[in-house]
Scaffold this active site. Structure first.
Site, PDB file in Angstrom:
ATOM      1  N   HIS A 216       1.732   1.212  -4.178  1.00 12.84           N
ATOM      2  CA  HIS A 216       0.828   2.203  -4.781  1.00 12.84           C
ATOM      3  C   HIS A 216       1.315   3.637  -4.561  1.00 12.84           C
ATOM      4  CE1 HIS A 216      -1.920  -0.873  -5.897  1.00 12.84           C
ATOM      5  NE2 HIS A 216      -2.367  -1.136  -4.684  1.00 12.84           N
TER       6      HIS A 216
ATOM      7  N   GLU B  60       0.820  -1.219   0.000  1.00  6.25           N
ATOM      8  CA  GLU B  60       0.000   0.000   0.000  1.00  6.25           C
ATOM      9  C   GLU B  60       0.854   1.269   0.000  1.00  6.25           C
ATOM     10  OE1 GLU B  60      -3.029  -0.194  -0.667  1.00  6.25           O
ATOM     11  OE2 GLU B  60      -3.615  -2.208  -0.059  1.00  6.25           O
TER      12      GLU B  60
END
Length: 726
Positions: free
Chosen positions: A454, A450
């Site tokens: 990303h 995460e």
């Protein structure tokens, strides 16, 4: 016999999501805030029924009417008298719980249809014998007739979600194909409109093709209304086709969402939360993604709130074209102990980012330190619950203003607990280690995926004025050694450009970052792992990934040569990359199980992870980032589609292995969530048992205050577009 992938097994795992400790630590004001946000999320989440399949809303109403009048325990006596065995009645309850948990009759993870695992005449018998049917025979008969055929139908096109003849989608009318989706995207880009909160309906207008772009909003008038400067609605000519932009999709539901968000405003903790809710309300009232973006900006500024939330048309996984968002809303409470580890990871991000395998110019100019917290979910409305989230998904905000990461602690705690006897495809000696370290290794992977997956990587963009966010005269492509020659134009986004592969490709990039950086001792130390324990965490994280790649074959459809789940496709791609690395790093062989049925064994040589494994991921990850940064769709597709190919030739017969995976698959768990209820000036948490009956009970109580009006609204919304899906 129906293929078992099209129904949910009677013994499916069901767990209650426990958030009682976190909830009871909230102040009265925070509880009220959480309550009203939860109401907004639950009502908005019903839009997913209408985003999933033509019949989902009707089935939902049918079940609600039955179980509002009789609990599962009361209905059992009726079912037995109607001739159902206890297994058949359990199958009915499992189907009902599955429909609620997935917000529709297609699995949220894998996008395959599921049907009741009992004969149709038996289901009809229990419906007809129910109290709801006795009280309103005409209405219930009509409701049964409206959905009973599709409820059981497994025609090829109806087996999975997809566009045109590939599957079912209610993001597009049934006569739309990929070319229509591409044209609509071009039109939306030309108007600087986002597809996130839209659906597309194609009609014939006097011999001329006409497209209706429908925006989700409470307001149904297309002209500018009070509180709005101008409306984006109207009729437009684009490439000799007529496009009409209209409002009012899911209007009664969006009205509820806006109402409850306004109620929550009174209990906001600060100005950022108040402004955020104001903008969200504007977004759902008028159908404005720009307002949602503005709300997201305030949301990013609201650092470390006790009650965290996000709501809207967010993830585009289930749009076959990859750019329309499914509605979701979550409300969660910070888990302070776990959040400390993630805060340390955020603090180390600037040291870890340069470790990634691409040149400095391909990284964001400055790392915008996000909030990274571990949350215990109180409410997660939508089609399914993830383990971690990195949002907002708006590229322009992520690149220049920041984002937030959340790890959902109470989801992680129950979702990945596995019994030894259910662990497939591993060597016996790996199983105990796998069970011991699966949770801790997944926590590390989610954190890295995460935050630095990303959250990393730059997109090269030329803005409206012709300015570039990189030096074209100097920045070279490390794969070719030549100057960068492609980039994004101002109206283009990652999703709109890479469309059908965007979601899975980006998940793959983030998973690779997790694998690559978990090799870093500093990272492991942040999560409290040292010495041999740290090595075991690395081993199980990598082993878990290659096993997941094999399990991913369940989510591949050979008939249409398509993948139905972004993350699982990503993991299969990684398995292929690591198999290709050779040197005995990963072993995959077909064997015969103890039950004399086909089986498989996957092995990983832990001594080669830091060498052969790291080198393979280094090269692949660099390619993924360079192709993404330079908007090289052709190169990106060739690479990703190549590794995504499932065939029966080559070193491994993946089509045959898919059959083995299907034979030994375990159904995904369902979660039972609590409700909140205002009692005087306090808020109560209403909890339910972790069973299919508990899940059903939670849903009938969730909407009991205005049940009849809500059900009438859902049926009306469903009926309005019924002719569009044929």
């Amino acid at each position: 016999m129906v293929d078992s992938q099209y129904y949910l097994p009677n013994e499916i795992g069901v767990s209650a999501l426990d958030c009682s400790v976190a909830f009871h630590l909230l102040s009265p004001q925070e509880k009220m805030y959480a309550h009203y946000l939860s109401r907004a999320a639950w009502y908005g989440g019903l839009a997913v029924l209408l985003q999933t399949s033509p019949e989902s809303a009707d089935i939902f109403v049918l079940l609600q009417r039955i179980f509002r009048k009789q609990t599962p325990a009361q209905l059992e006596q009726v079912a037995t008298a109607a001739g159902l065995s206890s297994e058949e009645y359990q199958a009915f309850l499992v189907y009902a719980a599955g429909l609620y948990a997935n917000m529709g009759n297609y699995k949220s993870f894998g996008d395959t249809k599921f049907i009741p695992n009992l004969p149709k005449d038996k289901l009809k018998a229990v419906v007809k014998a129910s109290q709801a049917f006795q009280d309103q025979p005409t209405e219930m008969e009509a409701l049964w007739d409206s959905c009973s055929c599709l409820l059981y139908s497994l025609e090829d096109r109806q087996k999975q979600l997809g566009l045109g003849d590939k599957g079912i989608s209610t993001y597009f009318s049934g006569n739309c194909c990929l070319e229509d989706a591409e044209l609509a995207q071009k039109f939306l880009d030309s108007k600087k409109l986002s597809a996130y909160n839209t659906r597309l309906f194609k009609r014939d207008n006097g011999g001329k093709t006409c497209y209706e772009v429908r925006l989700a909003s409470a307001v149904q008038k297309d002209c500018a209304v009070e509180g709005e400067c101008e409306s984006c609605c109207g009729s437009f000519n684009f490439e000799d086709k007529e496009f009409i932009v209209k409002r009012g999709d899911y209007a009664p539901l969006m009205e509820k969402v806006s109402y409850y968000l306004q109620q929550a405003q009174a209990y906001a903790a600060n100005e950022n939360q108040r402004k955020m809710l104001e903008e969200y309300t504007r977004s759902f009232t008028f159908g404005s993604v720009e307002a949602h973006k503005e709300g997201s900006r305030y949301w990013i500024k609201d650092k470390g709130p006790i009650v965290e939330s996000y709501i809207g048309f967010i993830e585009s996984y289930r749009d076959p074209f990859g750019s329309r968002g499914e509605f979701e809303g979550f409300i969660a409470v910070v888990n302070k102990a776990m959040s400390e580890r993630f805060t340390k990871l955020v603090s180390s991000a600037e040291v870890l980012l340069p470790e990634l395998p691409w040149p400095r110019e391909f990284e964001k100019d400055t790392f915008l330190k996000p909030d990274f917290t571990s949350l215990d979910v109180l409410t997660f409305a939508g089609s399914g619950i993830p383990a971690g989230i990195n949002i907002p998904n708006y590229d322009d905000i992520r690149q220049s203003e920041g984002f937030k990461n959340v790890s959902l602690g109470n989801v992680l705690a129950v979702a990945y607990a596995t019994k030894k006897e259910k662990l497939t495809f591993l060597e016996e000696e790996d199983k105990d280690l796998f069970i011991k370290w699966k949770g801790p290794s997944f926590e590390v992977q989610v954190g890295l995926h995460e935050l630095l997956g990303h959250g990393s990587g730059k997109l090269f963009v030329q803005d409206d004025k012709g300015n570039f966010n990189f030096d074209q005269s100097k920045v070279t492509n490390p794969e070719t050694g030549e100057l960068v020659s492609s980039w994004y134009r101002s109206s283009e986004t990652w999703d709109s450009k890479f469309s059908t592969i965007a979601s899975s490709y980006e998940e793959c990039r983030a998973e690779c970052v997790g694998l690559y950086l978990c090799l870093n001792k500093q990272v492991l130390s942040i999560f409290g792992h040292e010495g041999q324990d740290a090595e075991d965490v690395v081993y199980i994280n990598w082993l878990s990934m290659v096993r997941a790649g094999l399990l991913g074959l369940e989510f591949y459809t050979p008939e249409s040569k398509s993948w139905r789940q972004a993350h699982m496709q990503a993991r299969f791609v990684i398995l292929r990359v690591l198999l290709e690395a050779g040197e005995g790093l990963v072993g995959l062989e077909e064997v015969t199980g103890q039950d004399s049925k086909p089986d498989a064994r996957i092995t990983l040589d832990r001594s080669k992870i830091h060498t052969v494994g790291k080198n393979a991921i280094h090269k692949f990850l660099c390619k993924l980032q360079v192709l993404k940064a330079t908007a090289d769709v052709e190169g990106g597709r060739a690479l990703y589609d190549g590794y995504s190919t499932v065939s029966d030739n080559g070193a491994h017969n993946f089509l045959r292995l898919r059959e083995t995976v299907l034979l030994r698959k375990e159904a995904r768990k369902m979660f039972v969530q609590a409700n909140t209820r205002v009692n005087g000036d306090s808020v109560e948490l209403v909890e339910y048992e972790g069973t299919v009956a508990g899940l059903i009970h939670s849903f009938t109580e969730r909407f009991q205050d205005e049940a009849e009006q809500l059900e009438a609204d859902l049926l009306e919304l469903s009926k309005r577009d019924a002719s569009c899906w044929c």
